[in-house]
Design a protein around this motif. Sequence first.
Motif, PDB file in Angstrom:
ATOM      1  N   LEU A  65       3.493  -5.788  -5.426  1.00 21.44           N
ATOM      2  CA  LEU A  65       2.381  -6.361  -4.671  1.00 21.44           C
ATOM      3  C   LEU A  65       2.047  -7.716  -5.296  1.00 21.44           C
ATOM      4  O   LEU A  65       1.605  -7.784  -6.439  1.00 21.44           O
ATOM      5  CB  LEU A  65       1.158  -5.437  -4.724  1.00 21.44           C
ATOM      6  N   ASP A  66       2.303  -8.788  -4.554  1.00 18.07           N
ATOM      7  CA  ASP A  66       2.065 -10.132  -5.091  1.00 18.07           C
ATOM      8  C   ASP A  66       0.578 -10.497  -5.112  1.00 18.07           C
ATOM      9  O   ASP A  66       0.066 -11.008  -6.104  1.00 18.07           O
ATOM     10  CB  ASP A  66       2.844 -11.167  -4.271  1.00 18.07           C
ATOM     11  N   GLU A  67      -0.115 -10.254  -4.008  1.00 14.24           N
ATOM     12  CA  GLU A  67      -1.549 -10.558  -3.913  1.00 14.24           C
ATOM     13  C   GLU A  67      -2.263  -9.425  -3.193  1.00 14.24           C
ATOM     14  O   GLU A  67      -2.683  -9.566  -2.038  1.00 14.24           O
ATOM     15  CB  GLU A  67      -1.783 -11.883  -3.174  1.00 14.24           C
ATOM     16  N   PRO A  68      -2.416  -8.290  -3.836  1.00 13.70           N
ATOM     17  CA  PRO A  68      -3.071  -7.145  -3.175  1.00 13.70           C
ATOM     18  C   PRO A  68      -4.543  -7.434  -2.890  1.00 13.70           C
ATOM     19  O   PRO A  68      -5.216  -8.118  -3.661  1.00 13.70           O
ATOM     20  CB  PRO A  68      -2.911  -6.016  -4.197  1.00 13.70           C
ATOM     21  N   ALA A  69      -5.019  -6.922  -1.769  1.00 13.04           N
ATOM     22  CA  ALA A  69      -6.431  -7.079  -1.396  1.00 13.04           C
ATOM     23  C   ALA A  69      -6.969  -5.710  -0.995  1.00 13.04           C
ATOM     24  O   ALA A  69      -6.687  -5.212   0.100  1.00 13.04           O
ATOM     25  CB  ALA A  69      -6.583  -8.074  -0.245  1.00 13.04           C
ATOM     26  N   LEU A  70      -7.713  -5.106  -1.882  1.00 12.56           N
ATOM     27  CA  LEU A  70      -8.266  -3.771  -1.658  1.00 12.56           C
ATOM     28  C   LEU A  70      -9.761  -3.877  -1.361  1.00 12.56           C
ATOM     29  O   LEU A  70     -10.492  -4.596  -2.050  1.00 12.56           O
ATOM     30  CB  LEU A  70      -8.040  -2.895  -2.891  1.00 12.56           C
ATOM     31  N   THR A  71     -10.194  -3.185  -0.341  1.00 14.90           N
ATOM     32  CA  THR A  71     -11.627  -3.058  -0.046  1.00 14.90           C
ATOM     33  C   THR A  71     -12.074  -1.662  -0.445  1.00 14.90           C
ATOM     34  O   THR A  71     -11.438  -0.672  -0.059  1.00 14.90           O
ATOM     35  CB  THR A  71     -11.905  -3.280   1.459  1.00 14.90           C
ATOM     36  N   LEU A  72     -13.140  -1.588  -1.219  1.00  5.72           N
ATOM     37  CA  LEU A  72     -13.720  -0.304  -1.600  1.00  5.72           C
ATOM     38  C   LEU A  72     -15.142  -0.240  -1.061  1.00  5.72           C
ATOM     39  O   LEU A  72     -15.977  -1.081  -1.397  1.00  5.72           O
ATOM     40  CB  LEU A  72     -13.747  -0.146  -3.123  1.00  5.72           C
ATOM     41  N   GLY A  73     -15.422   0.752  -0.233  1.00  4.93           N
ATOM     42  CA  GLY A  73     -16.773   0.976   0.275  1.00  4.93           C
ATOM     43  C   GLY A  73     -17.114   2.439   0.121  1.00  4.93           C
ATOM     44  O   GLY A  73     -16.591   3.283   0.862  1.00  4.93           O
ATOM     45  N   LEU A  74     -17.959   2.763  -0.845  1.00  3.67           N
ATOM     46  CA  LEU A  74     -18.217   4.155  -1.196  1.00  3.67           C
ATOM     47  C   LEU A  74     -19.707   4.486  -1.084  1.00  3.67           C
ATOM     48  O   LEU A  74     -20.549   3.760  -1.610  1.00  3.67           O
ATOM     49  CB  LEU A  74     -17.747   4.443  -2.629  1.00  3.67           C
ATOM     50  N   ALA A  78       1.649  -1.663   0.185  1.00  2.00           N
ATOM     51  CA  ALA A  78       2.955  -2.309   0.341  1.00  2.00           C
ATOM     52  C   ALA A  78       3.422  -2.279   1.796  1.00  2.00           C
ATOM     53  O   ALA A  78       4.092  -3.201   2.267  1.00  2.00           O
ATOM     54  CB  ALA A  78       3.981  -1.623  -0.554  1.00  2.00           C
ATOM     55  N   ASP A  79       3.071  -1.229   2.534  1.00  2.00           N
ATOM     56  CA  ASP A  79       3.484  -1.087   3.929  1.00  2.00           C
ATOM     57  C   ASP A  79       2.549  -1.787   4.906  1.00  2.00           C
ATOM     58  O   ASP A  79       2.827  -1.812   6.108  1.00  2.00           O
ATOM     59  CB  ASP A  79       3.560   0.404   4.297  1.00  2.00           C
ATOM     60  N   ASN A  80       1.427  -2.314   4.421  1.00  2.00           N
ATOM     61  CA  ASN A  80       0.417  -2.886   5.314  1.00  2.00           C
ATOM     62  C   ASN A  80      -0.063  -4.254   4.829  1.00  2.00           C
ATOM     63  O   ASN A  80      -1.259  -4.484   4.615  1.00  2.00           O
ATOM     64  CB  ASN A  80      -0.768  -1.936   5.463  1.00  2.00           C
ATOM     65  N   ASN A  81       0.900  -5.144   4.620  1.00  2.00           N
ATOM     66  CA  ASN A  81       0.598  -6.529   4.260  1.00  2.00           C
ATOM     67  C   ASN A  81      -0.231  -6.619   2.981  1.00  2.00           C
ATOM     68  O   ASN A  81      -1.073  -7.502   2.826  1.00  2.00           O
ATOM     69  CB  ASN A  81      -0.133  -7.234   5.420  1.00  2.00           C
ATOM     70  N   GLU A  82      -0.012  -5.697   2.075  1.00  2.00           N
ATOM     71  CA  GLU A  82      -0.655  -5.684   0.754  1.00  2.00           C
ATOM     72  C   GLU A  82      -2.178  -5.543   0.834  1.00  2.00           C
ATOM     73  O   GLU A  82      -2.903  -5.954  -0.075  1.00  2.00           O
ATOM     74  CB  GLU A  82      -0.295  -6.939  -0.044  1.00  2.00           C
ATOM     75  N   LYS A  83      -2.694  -4.964   1.911  1.00  2.51           N
ATOM     76  CA  LYS A  83      -4.137  -4.757   2.026  1.00  2.51           C
ATOM     77  C   LYS A  83      -4.426  -3.322   2.467  1.00  2.51           C
ATOM     78  O   LYS A  83      -3.608  -2.688   3.135  1.00  2.51           O
ATOM     79  CB  LYS A  83      -4.775  -5.742   3.008  1.00  2.51           C
ATOM     80  N   MET A  84      -5.599  -2.840   2.070  1.00  3.76           N
ATOM     81  CA  MET A  84      -6.036  -1.511   2.474  1.00  3.76           C
ATOM     82  C   MET A  84      -7.520  -1.401   2.191  1.00  3.76           C
ATOM     83  O   MET A  84      -8.053  -2.072   1.292  1.00  3.76           O
ATOM     84  CB  MET A  84      -5.261  -0.426   1.705  1.00  3.76           C
ATOM     85  N   ALA A  85      -8.195  -0.562   2.966  1.00  3.72           N
ATOM     86  CA  ALA A  85      -9.612  -0.282   2.746  1.00  3.72           C
ATOM     87  C   ALA A  85      -9.767   1.189   2.394  1.00  3.72           C
ATOM     88  O   ALA A  85      -9.331   2.063   3.145  1.00  3.72           O
ATOM     89  CB  ALA A  85     -10.430  -0.620   3.984  1.00  3.72           C
ATOM     90  N   LEU A  86     -10.346   1.438   1.238  1.00  5.40           N
ATOM     91  CA  LEU A  86     -10.625   2.802   0.808  1.00  5.40           C
ATOM     92  C   LEU A  86     -12.120   3.027   1.033  1.00  5.40           C
ATOM     93  O   LEU A  86     -12.953   2.558   0.259  1.00  5.40           O
ATOM     94  CB  LEU A  86     -10.258   2.976  -0.669  1.00  5.40           C
TER      95      LEU A  86
END
Length: 592
Positions: free
Chosen positions: A257-266, A201-209
């Motif tokens: 979050l209207d259009e969340p974009a999550l990146t997962l790289g594990l 929510a604080d970062n333009n609805e995007k984050m990379a985990l």
Amino acid sequence: MSFNNGLIAEYERERAERKKEQQVEWHTPIPFDDYVLPPFPIEVFPRWLINYVEGVAESTQTPIDAPTMAAISMLSTSLAKRFYVRLTGEWSEPLNTYTILALSSGNRKSSVFKAILEPIINYEKEERERLSKEVSEQKVKLKAKQKRLEQLEKEYAKDGNEITLNEMCALANQIDETKVLSLPRLITEDVTPEKLSDLMADNNEKMALLSAEGGGIFSIMAGRYASDGKANIEIFLKGYSGDYCAVDRIGREAKILDEPALTLGLFIQPKVVQDVPVIFQERGLMQRFLYSFPRSLVGHRKVTPQEIEANVKSQYVLNVKKLLCKEVTEAVQLTLLGNAKQAEEDLRGEIEKMFLEGGKLAEMKEWGSKLAGQIIRITGLLQVADHVQIVPLDEPNADTIPKQINEETVIKAQKLTNYFIEHAKAAYGCMGADEGTQDAKYLLKVIERMDRPIIEYREVQNLTRNRFKKAIQLKNTLSVLEERGFILQKMNGRKRLLEVNPYLLEKQKSTHSTHNNLQTLSRKDKKCIGPEHTSEHNTHNLNRDKSNVGNVYPRVLGVPTHQDHESQHKEPKVGNVGQNRKAKTNGEDLII
């Protein structure tokens, strides 16, 4: 006299028939799900990225798959919410990806992650330092306005003055309309689902985990920190597809979050995939991942590998910074040109046929249904990565990237289709593996290494006492191998013996022969072979028959059966997805 001769002849015939009945005829054993998996086709990347991932693989002595999978996560982290691919009026694909690379402990996964993500981490640090003063000033101003609003509310409560009310409303509107600044975050690691929603929510609805020890993330998803101990995977499901997500918590402001974009790289150990909760598969979480299960190079690594060339690293750092600096007010739309669109439709047609009985995706329909979209996402990532090198660093406008994707880029991305299908088979086989299967695979490896036609039970027991604490465990596992036709147990007086299927012995001879041939080739012809064929970080692929890449090992000799019984053939399955049984590996590498 003739009467005695007749009795003797009849006795000899009966004796020969009894001996014949006791003989064993060996047939093809029933295999486990062992796969020869294809290496990552690095030619899909632009040259600047190929040079760097090859350098990382060499310097860390890891399979080429490790830095390439991390590179996909790097591109996704940099470009998600900045670009997307439009296929039709209703269908578009964002550029965030979910990836899993499975390697056992000791394979330098952290070193690979550090090398690939270093430019992103440095950029995030620089941006936080640059914006820290501005963020602090805004917090002070907002706090002062909040105090003033509280004071006006008290005054209005006393006198009900209309002027005070108007000032209150104006000030409240100013506070509400202020876009609250926060120090930028691009990457997180050890985070709860609730905190992840806050970060997005604080970062333009995007984050990379992103994590080199991704097993902990699955534990958190499964409810490690939840008060009720239940799995909470909503943000992980919706963060993949960009679906609306509202997080409401008692005593705290709702996060929308209207259009969340999550990146997962594990990067994880194979056992983590094996032990995932059933609900992760039932809800479709595991079907959102692209998998890579490369073979470990431990035991075959160089002691003094080459370092990454300085110019290769500097070019990589510069281009990643260009990706991160692209400024957009809204995500830029990418589309497919005519031939490119036809190539994409052809791939979807091929994938659809794979769902039919006997097809490559017949056992993985849920995962396969997302494959075409996954390839489109990678196509979008490659489109930007291919053209970023010609863009000046001082030109942050994303309009400098061509908006139309040509056929060549689509075909490059489609080269990954078979790679991800075959590695997904390995992942699904791992998720369906139970403890008994893992024990049987381990014991089979022990017997193969002994390389003898007859083995005493006591020898096997001594070699495996750390794995099998009780004799009944070993005996049950030997029975599994016997049922599959790898061995035959028999008694010789009071000794228990294991007769080994000649197939295993022939397989060992073939392996030794191939290994010796490769050594001879290396000694005699090393000077005649180009560097592209002697890449040390991919030596585990040298003895693979390219025509069989991605297929189950062929079986050639046989299962022991008495002649009066019919041999049975069982087709190997990809894996029983939906089971959740745990296997104890006792430090051994998981055999895929």
